[in-house]
Design an enzyme around this catalytic site. Structure first.
Site, PDB file in Angstrom:
ATOM      1  CG  HIS A  75      -2.166  -0.790   1.045  1.00  0.00           C
ATOM      2  ND1 HIS A  75      -3.322  -0.550   1.747  1.00  0.00           N
ATOM      3  CD2 HIS A  75      -2.442  -1.840   0.240  1.00  0.00           C
ATOM      4  CE1 HIS A  75      -4.271  -1.394   1.372  1.00  0.00           C
ATOM      5  NE2 HIS A  75      -3.754  -2.211   0.462  1.00  0.00           N
ATOM      6  CE1 TYR A 204      -5.010   4.300   8.791  1.00  0.00           C
ATOM      7  CE2 TYR A 204      -5.414   4.222  11.150  1.00  0.00           C
ATOM      8  CZ  TYR A 204      -4.737   3.776  10.031  1.00  0.00           C
ATOM      9  OH  TYR A 204      -3.763   2.802  10.171  1.00  0.00           O
ATOM     10  N   PRO A 296      -3.644   0.833  18.653  1.00  0.00           N
ATOM     11  CG  PRO A 296      -5.358  -0.661  18.230  1.00  0.00           C
ATOM     12  CD  PRO A 296      -4.709   0.098  19.316  1.00  0.00           C
ATOM     13  CE1 TYR A 388       0.036   3.104   7.430  1.00  0.00           C
ATOM     14  CE2 TYR A 388      -1.015   4.140   9.320  1.00  0.00           C
ATOM     15  CZ  TYR A 388      -0.992   3.138   8.347  1.00  0.00           C
ATOM     16  OH  TYR A 388      -1.986   2.197   8.319  1.00  0.00           O
TER      17      TYR A 388
END
Ligand code: FAS
Ligand code: PHB
Length: 393
Positions: A75, A204, A296, A388
């Protein structure tokens, strides 16, 4: 009492323990892994889904990356959704070409277990009363019982890879350890369903009703989460109720795309930030969730276990190969430097994306300002992207 001996005794057969065991085996360093539950139980747990390139590289170094390379999904971006819109963060474009791999923790745990079985390395499952001993001296050992018989494993080192509730950290005398903790006033209700994901990349979502996350395990298996009460009763949620609440928290164009179906896993995970310092106590080394827990939201838990094991394995290999303790002496400081960066990022993502009951209207406006700045600033988006995809080891 049954007596055994090994070079490194590893407590915990999760990703941290299995990865360390495999790397040590390949380096010719004898090790025994102990776990209180069965392989099947461990493989029944549904946890992480996002691998940094660093963690993927650790699996390659351990010789178990084949299935991940074949089935994992690379990704290059994620979406942040709020106020009815979604905004793509170009992870790869803003991190100098790095990507993340979508590959479930369950799968990589299976790959590591299969490799260990093939190597004939010793794992002792359903071991009871596992305890590390004398790790502040020169002759550490681990005791456990199995089928009513007590056992002792004499070793050179003990790796405490036994998660947040394991015995290793709890065996450290209180004056020798300092912990930092923040418990969040909510949890995540997650489901797995054999339905195609709502989008190619993760979403998100910040919403006044609460956070939502659209993730996946493959192109046919989806993983969704919605923010819930920390003590949410998972049985109070029908699949229909979950799907309806998820769609309420997504932008309309995404909600319309959600493919629903029966869930085959549904669970609530509490959210906390936790760090124990130091991560080394004589001959005992803590790694993974035994030493730290992150919410998480930043997809860091599993990835931190991998970087801990990178540092710990390098130190152990250097000791057995060169007789040096430099790597082991540096382990805790090196690991904690990266841990705190991931703890900060996970806290920031959680604070920006969740509904907090006590921050009121001002808190809501600050969140909106943070989100607007994030999607409007190259610098802000770059900061998210480089964290990230994973900071360097
Ligand atoms: P683990 O907890 O995986 O493994 C520890 C092992 O030690 C277990 O197998 C346990 O049985 C064993 N053990 C415990 N006590 C013992 C004893 N007394 N004797 C012997 N063995 C003992 N991370 C993400 O990045 N994304 C996520 O979405 C995500 N979701 C999560 C959901 C849940 C419910 C939990 C608990 C964690 C989640 N995590 C997530 C974090 C998770 O992936 C961890 O970071 C990862 O499992 C860490 O691996 P280990 O350190 O090996 O610990
Ligand atoms: C998951 O797919 O389980 C997942 C993905 C990203 C996260 C957390 C969990 O931040």
């Amino acid at each position: 009492m049954g007596n055994q001996r090994t070079q490194v005794a590893i407590i915990g057969s999760g990703p941290a323990g299995l990865l360390l065991g495999q790397l040590l085996h390949l380096a010719g360093i004898d090790n025994i892994i102990l776990d209180r539950v069965s392989r099947e139980y461990i493989l029944g747990r549904v946890r992480a889904g996002v691998l940094e390139e660093g963690a993927a590289g650790m699996l390659a170094q351990a010789g178990v990356a084949g299935r991940m390379e074949a089935e994992g999904l690379p990704h290059e971006g994620i979406a942040i959704a709020f106020s009815g819109q979604r905004h793509r963060i170009d992870l790869t474009g803003m991190s100098g070409g790095k990507r993340v791999i979508i590959y479930g923790q369950t799968e990589l745990t299976k790959d590591l277990m299969d490799a260990r079985l093939a190597a004939g390395a010793v794992s002792i499952h359903e071991a009871e009363d596992v305890l590390p001993h004398d790790f502040d001296g020169d002759a550490p050992y681990v005791t456990y019982s199995k089928d009513g018989t007590s056992h002792r494993i004499d070793c050179d080192f003990i790796a405490g890879c036994d998660g947040y509730h394991g015995p290793s950290r709890q065996a450290v005398p209180a004056p020798a350890i300092h912990t930092y903790e923040r418990v969040y006033p909510f949890g995540w209700l997650g489901i797995l369903a054999e339905v195609p994901p709502v989008s190619e990349e993760l979403i998100y979502a910040n919403h006044p009703r609460g956070f939502a996350l659209c993730s996946m395990r493959s192109r046919t298996r989806s993983r969704y989460y919605i923010q819930c009460a920390a003590d949410e009763d998972v049985d109070a949620w029908t699949d229909e109720a979950f799907w309806e609440e998820l769609k309420r928290r997504l932008p309309a164009e995404a909600a319309e795309q959600v493919v629903t179906g029966p869930s085959f896993e549904k669970s609530v995970a509490p959210l906390r930030s936790f760090v124990a310092e130091p991560m080394r106590f004589g001959k005992l080394f803590l790694a993974g969730d035994a030493a730290h827990i992150v919410p998480p939201t930043g997809a860091k838990g599993l990835n931190l276990a991998a970087s801990d094991i990178h540092y710990l394995f390098e130190g152990l290999r250097e000791h057995y190969r060169d007789g040096s303790l430099a790597g082991l002496d540096a382990y805790s400081a090196r690991a904690l430097a990266r841990v705190w960066q991931a703890v900060r990022f996970s806290w920031w993502m959680t604070t920006m994306l969740h509904r907090f009951p006590d921050t009121g209207e001002f808190g809501q406006k600050i969140q909106e300002a943070e989100l607007a700045y994030l999607v409007g600033s190259q610098a802000a988006a770059t900061a998210l992207a480089e964290n990230y995809v994973g900071l360097p080891y």
